[in-house]
Structure formats: structure tokens, C-alpha cells
Design a protein around this motif. Sequence first.
Motif, PDB file in Angstrom:
ATOM      1  N   TRP A 115       0.956  -1.351  -0.068  1.00 19.54           N
ATOM      2  CA  TRP A 115      -0.059   0.124  -0.022  1.00 19.54           C
ATOM      3  C   TRP A 115       0.809   1.083   0.052  1.00 19.54           C
ATOM      4  O   TRP A 115       2.152   1.338   0.483  1.00 19.54           O
ATOM      5  CB  TRP A 115      -1.002  -0.065   1.004  1.00 19.54           C
ATOM      6  N   ASP A 116       0.422   2.392  -0.321  1.00 14.02           N
ATOM      7  CA  ASP A 116       1.018   3.554  -0.603  1.00 14.02           C
ATOM      8  C   ASP A 116       0.171   4.770  -0.003  1.00 14.02           C
ATOM      9  O   ASP A 116      -0.890   4.402   0.716  1.00 14.02           O
ATOM     10  CB  ASP A 116       1.363   3.817  -1.998  1.00 14.02           C
ATOM     11  N   ASP A 117       0.755   5.836  -0.181  1.00 10.71           N
ATOM     12  CA  ASP A 117      -0.179   7.058   0.338  1.00 10.71           C
ATOM     13  C   ASP A 117      -1.514   7.346  -0.203  1.00 10.71           C
ATOM     14  O   ASP A 117      -2.420   7.426   0.431  1.00 10.71           O
ATOM     15  CB  ASP A 117       0.593   8.425   0.221  1.00 10.71           C
ATOM     16  N   ARG A 118      -1.818   6.976  -1.566  1.00 10.53           N
ATOM     17  CA  ARG A 118      -3.013   6.921  -2.269  1.00 10.53           C
ATOM     18  C   ARG A 118      -3.984   5.991  -1.548  1.00 10.53           C
ATOM     19  O   ARG A 118      -4.934   6.270  -1.293  1.00 10.53           O
ATOM     20  CB  ARG A 118      -2.668   6.917  -3.619  1.00 10.53           C
ATOM     21  N   ILE A 119      -3.600   4.873  -1.445  1.00  9.17           N
ATOM     22  CA  ILE A 119      -4.229   3.558  -0.931  1.00  9.17           C
ATOM     23  C   ILE A 119      -4.532   4.257   0.650  1.00  9.17           C
ATOM     24  O   ILE A 119      -5.815   3.865   1.181  1.00  9.17           O
ATOM     25  CB  ILE A 119      -3.773   2.199  -0.971  1.00  9.17           C
ATOM     26  N   LEU A 120      -3.550   4.655   1.380  1.00  8.20           N
ATOM     27  CA  LEU A 120      -3.983   5.041   2.651  1.00  8.20           C
ATOM     28  C   LEU A 120      -4.969   6.060   2.643  1.00  8.20           C
ATOM     29  O   LEU A 120      -5.971   6.146   3.673  1.00  8.20           O
ATOM     30  CB  LEU A 120      -2.430   5.437   3.355  1.00  8.20           C
ATOM     31  N   ALA A 121      -4.915   6.935   2.150  1.00 10.37           N
ATOM     32  CA  ALA A 121      -5.799   8.291   1.931  1.00 10.37           C
ATOM     33  C   ALA A 121      -7.210   7.547   1.543  1.00 10.37           C
ATOM     34  O   ALA A 121      -8.143   7.934   2.368  1.00 10.37           O
ATOM     35  CB  ALA A 121      -5.346   9.198   1.006  1.00 10.37           C
ATOM     36  N   ASP A 122      -7.272   6.783   0.297  1.00 15.47           N
ATOM     37  CA  ASP A 122      -8.622   6.318   0.212  1.00 15.47           C
ATOM     38  C   ASP A 122      -9.202   5.391   1.198  1.00 15.47           C
ATOM     39  O   ASP A 122     -10.453   5.428   1.482  1.00 15.47           O
ATOM     40  CB  ASP A 122      -8.456   5.412  -1.208  1.00 15.47           C
ATOM     41  N   ASN A 123      -8.489   4.614   1.551  1.00 17.06           N
ATOM     42  CA  ASN A 123      -9.126   3.643   2.781  1.00 17.06           C
ATOM     43  C   ASN A 123      -9.607   4.497   4.015  1.00 17.06           C
ATOM     44  O   ASN A 123     -10.306   4.217   4.782  1.00 17.06           O
ATOM     45  CB  ASN A 123      -7.993   2.697   3.371  1.00 17.06           C
ATOM     46  N   PHE A 124      -8.841   5.543   4.405  1.00 18.87           N
ATOM     47  CA  PHE A 124      -9.127   6.464   5.360  1.00 18.87           C
ATOM     48  C   PHE A 124     -10.540   7.133   5.267  1.00 18.87           C
ATOM     49  O   PHE A 124     -11.623   7.052   6.066  1.00 18.87           O
ATOM     50  CB  PHE A 124      -7.980   7.424   5.775  1.00 18.87           C
ATOM     51  N   LEU A 125     -10.614   7.634   4.006  1.00 17.58           N
ATOM     52  CA  LEU A 125     -11.954   8.216   3.757  1.00 17.58           C
ATOM     53  C   LEU A 125     -13.000   7.137   3.718  1.00 17.58           C
ATOM     54  O   LEU A 125     -14.105   7.655   4.017  1.00 17.58           O
ATOM     55  CB  LEU A 125     -11.772   8.893   2.358  1.00 17.58           C
ATOM     56  N   ARG A 126     -12.828   6.086   3.209  1.00 17.33           N
ATOM     57  CA  ARG A 126     -13.969   5.069   3.218  1.00 17.33           C
ATOM     58  C   ARG A 126     -14.366   4.583   4.700  1.00 17.33           C
ATOM     59  O   ARG A 126     -15.400   4.448   5.074  1.00 17.33           O
ATOM     60  CB  ARG A 126     -13.415   3.653   2.636  1.00 17.33           C
ATOM     61  N   ILE A 127     -13.374   4.515   5.641  1.00 18.16           N
ATOM     62  CA  ILE A 127     -13.606   3.976   6.851  1.00 18.16           C
ATOM     63  C   ILE A 127     -14.122   5.196   7.858  1.00 18.16           C
ATOM     64  O   ILE A 127     -14.916   4.857   8.765  1.00 18.16           O
ATOM     65  CB  ILE A 127     -12.446   3.419   7.689  1.00 18.16           C
ATOM     66  N   LEU A 170     -13.205   4.785  18.646  1.00 17.36           N
ATOM     67  CA  LEU A 170     -12.449   6.199  18.315  1.00 17.36           C
ATOM     68  C   LEU A 170     -12.897   6.785  17.466  1.00 17.36           C
ATOM     69  O   LEU A 170     -12.464   8.107  17.210  1.00 17.36           O
ATOM     70  CB  LEU A 170     -11.012   5.825  18.548  1.00 17.36           C
ATOM     71  N   GLY A 171     -13.429   6.262  16.336  1.00 14.68           N
ATOM     72  CA  GLY A 171     -13.700   6.936  15.176  1.00 14.68           C
ATOM     73  C   GLY A 171     -13.512   6.352  13.881  1.00 14.68           C
ATOM     74  O   GLY A 171     -14.268   6.904  12.792  1.00 14.68           O
ATOM     75  N   LEU A 172     -13.054   5.235  13.630  1.00 18.30           N
ATOM     76  CA  LEU A 172     -12.819   4.831  12.442  1.00 18.30           C
ATOM     77  C   LEU A 172     -13.993   3.685  12.354  1.00 18.30           C
ATOM     78  O   LEU A 172     -13.771   2.579  12.639  1.00 18.30           O
ATOM     79  CB  LEU A 172     -11.440   3.760  12.446  1.00 18.30           C
ATOM     80  N   GLN A 173     -15.322   4.283  11.902  1.00 19.51           N
ATOM     81  CA  GLN A 173     -16.396   3.660  12.038  1.00 19.51           C
ATOM     82  C   GLN A 173     -16.932   2.647  10.988  1.00 19.51           C
ATOM     83  O   GLN A 173     -17.912   1.979  11.368  1.00 19.51           O
ATOM     84  CB  GLN A 173     -17.274   4.975  12.232  1.00 19.51           C
ATOM     85  N   ASN A 174     -16.178   2.453  10.113  1.00 18.86           N
ATOM     86  CA  ASN A 174     -16.641   1.885   8.801  1.00 18.86           C
ATOM     87  C   ASN A 174     -15.906   0.500   8.842  1.00 18.86           C
ATOM     88  O   ASN A 174     -14.863   0.215   9.296  1.00 18.86           O
ATOM     89  CB  ASN A 174     -17.095   2.495   7.615  1.00 18.86           C
ATOM     90  N   ASP A 175     -16.364  -0.441   8.220  1.00 19.33           N
ATOM     91  CA  ASP A 175     -15.629  -1.509   7.458  1.00 19.33           C
ATOM     92  C   ASP A 175     -15.850  -1.743   6.011  1.00 19.33           C
ATOM     93  O   ASP A 175     -16.915  -1.249   5.575  1.00 19.33           O
ATOM     94  CB  ASP A 175     -16.129  -2.945   8.012  1.00 19.33           C
ATOM     95  N   SER A 176     -14.836  -1.949   5.136  1.00 19.68           N
ATOM     96  CA  SER A 176     -14.790  -2.122   4.024  1.00 19.68           C
ATOM     97  C   SER A 176     -14.107  -3.042   3.286  1.00 19.68           C
ATOM     98  O   SER A 176     -13.075  -3.501   3.722  1.00 19.68           O
ATOM     99  CB  SER A 176     -14.443  -0.728   3.385  1.00 19.68           C
ATOM    100  N   PRO A 177     -14.491  -3.926   2.158  1.00 17.68           N
ATOM    101  CA  PRO A 177     -13.810  -5.024   1.760  1.00 17.68           C
ATOM    102  C   PRO A 177     -12.778  -4.577   0.863  1.00 17.68           C
ATOM    103  O   PRO A 177     -11.699  -5.312   0.629  1.00 17.68           O
ATOM    104  CB  PRO A 177     -15.074  -5.580   0.819  1.00 17.68           C
ATOM    105  N   GLN A 178     -12.717  -3.252   0.859  1.00 19.57           N
ATOM    106  CA  GLN A 178     -11.444  -2.746   0.008  1.00 19.57           C
ATOM    107  C   GLN A 178     -10.298  -2.126   1.008  1.00 19.57           C
ATOM    108  O   GLN A 178      -9.314  -1.988   0.439  1.00 19.57           O
ATOM    109  CB  GLN A 178     -11.771  -1.272  -1.011  1.00 19.57           C
TER     110      GLN A 178
END
Length: 313
Positions: free
Chosen positions: A81-93, A249-257
Motif C-alpha cells: 500500500w502507498d499514500d494514495r491507498i492509505l488516503a482512500d481507505n481512510f476516507l472509506r472508513i 475512537l472514530g474509524l467507524q466503517n468496515d470495507s472490503p477494499q
Amino acid sequence: MHVRARSVGLLCLLLAACAEPPAPAPVPVEPVHPKARPADLVPPPPSAASVALSGYYAGVQKSLLAQGLLRTDGGGPDTPWDDRILADNFLRIAFRDEYRRGAEGFTAGETPTTMRRWQKPVRVGLIFGPSVPAADRALERARIGSYLARLQTLTGHSIALADHEVNFNIFIVNEDERRAMGPVIAQAAPNLSPAEVAAVQNLPKETYCLVYATTDRTGAYSSAFALIREEHPTLLSLACLHEEISQGLGLQNDSPQARPSIFNDDEEFALLTDMDQQMLGMLYDPRLSPGMTEEQARPIVQVLAAERIGGGA
């Protein structure tokens, strides 16, 4: 997963449906701020339903491990994973809910939401059912306290065990105790309807654990409670603690991605991963604030991810 409507959220791990065992006779659960329990007090014998659940969860853990799941390595070469994947997953979660709340209760359906996190110090109280022996209570306090210290380091936010002014309660109870603790659940989460309280009392065995969190008008959390089954074997219990406290604490979602991450219902990872740690740090960065929409936060999140990763995994 995460369920929320108005000011209440539910996060939990699920698999599939099953028949409910008959309700046992009421078993007292210690109050939200219990006194010390004598070390020589013998726990009451568990019911047949609780014994059966212990066997069921031992089988679940064994099966998941045999499939190479419940990993504890935090991710590796097979999960780049890289910074783009990190940002996208953070937004999803952090900016989506997996469930929505309606007249019939909580139903599946991912929906956009604003960012939520704690602004005031998080003070965690542990509430044990009588089924938990004194030695096990001491072990749980030690490992949960250690995990909270780690979360405090990752977020820069004050998070610790407490006996007073508790705003995040963790209940560790068996099947019999949970079914008898309706008034305690209602006290810990007063915004839940009677039907929703009953749903917590009557959890199917495929619901491993859960956490409810209440927010104020700004989107900041004001209180939360998590429920962990006493019948879990060690690793499954740790997996519940890692995910439910972090989601509370605030990471409130789950995502298959989301990979590598515990915020994914595939059970690949049992414990907080390297990417999860970065997301927790981003969540409590002062450049973000509760109530932000995904659109407002996106450019900031991209900067935060690039700063943390520098464009590489």
C-alpha cells in the motif's frame, strides 16, 4: 461494521443468522463502576448455552487460523500500500457508515457521514460479569491498559483506563449475563430504543462483539460502550478488543477494499495493522475536526497520507 442514526452508532462483527437459545434465568452484572471483587469468589457455573458458545468460538478461531486468517503480522509484502491507498481507505472508513438506522432498527447500507472522534479525554471502564475469574480480570486489565497506551501514542489523544468519570465502558460478559443486563445496557446507551436494547440482549452467536458510540451536536463522541463475549478464545477476544475500541475512537466503517486492515469483515487480520495505525494518527490530526464532510476533508487527508508515507508503502 458501523450502524448509526441521529447520535447513536453500532459497530460489530457478523457472519450469518442462527436460531436463538432460550433465555436463561437473570444473572446479575456488576454496576458500571463496580467495587473490587474478592479474589476467592468462585464464578457461578455457566449455562449449557454458554458452554456451547465456548466450543463454537473455539471452532471458529481454529477454522480461521487454518485458512491463514486472523493474522497478527500487521501486513507484509503480500499487502502493498502507498499514500494514495492509505488516503482512500481512510476516507472509506472514517466518512461512511456501513449500516443505517430506521423504524425497524439497523439495516445494511453504506451511507456517507461526517467525521467523528473524541475531543475530550477517553476514560475507559471495565465491567466484568461474575463469570470472569479474578485472575482473568487482572489479565484483561493489563492487556487492555497496554493497548490503550498504544492508542494514546498513535493518536496523541488522552486515552486510559479509569475508575471514575468513565465515558467508554467495556463489558466482558458471558451469554447468560448479557441476556440479563437490559437495564445496564439502557443506562450505558440511553438513546437506544427498547427494541434495540433487546437486540443487544439477544445477539445471535455470529455477532462476535459490538460497540455503540454517542455523539454531540458537533460530531464529537460523548460516550461509548463495547460488549465482548467472555466465551471467546484468546485471539478472537483480542481481535474484538482491537477493532471495537478503535472503531469507538472514530474509524467507524468496515470495507472490503480496506487491506491490510482490521476494518474489513474478511477476518484476514486479527490485530491492528500498520495501515490501521496510520489511519488512527490521521483521525486525530488537528487539521481535521469532527463534523467535517468527506469533500471538505479529502485534500487534507491526501496531504496527511503523503506526509506519513512519502509516496511509498
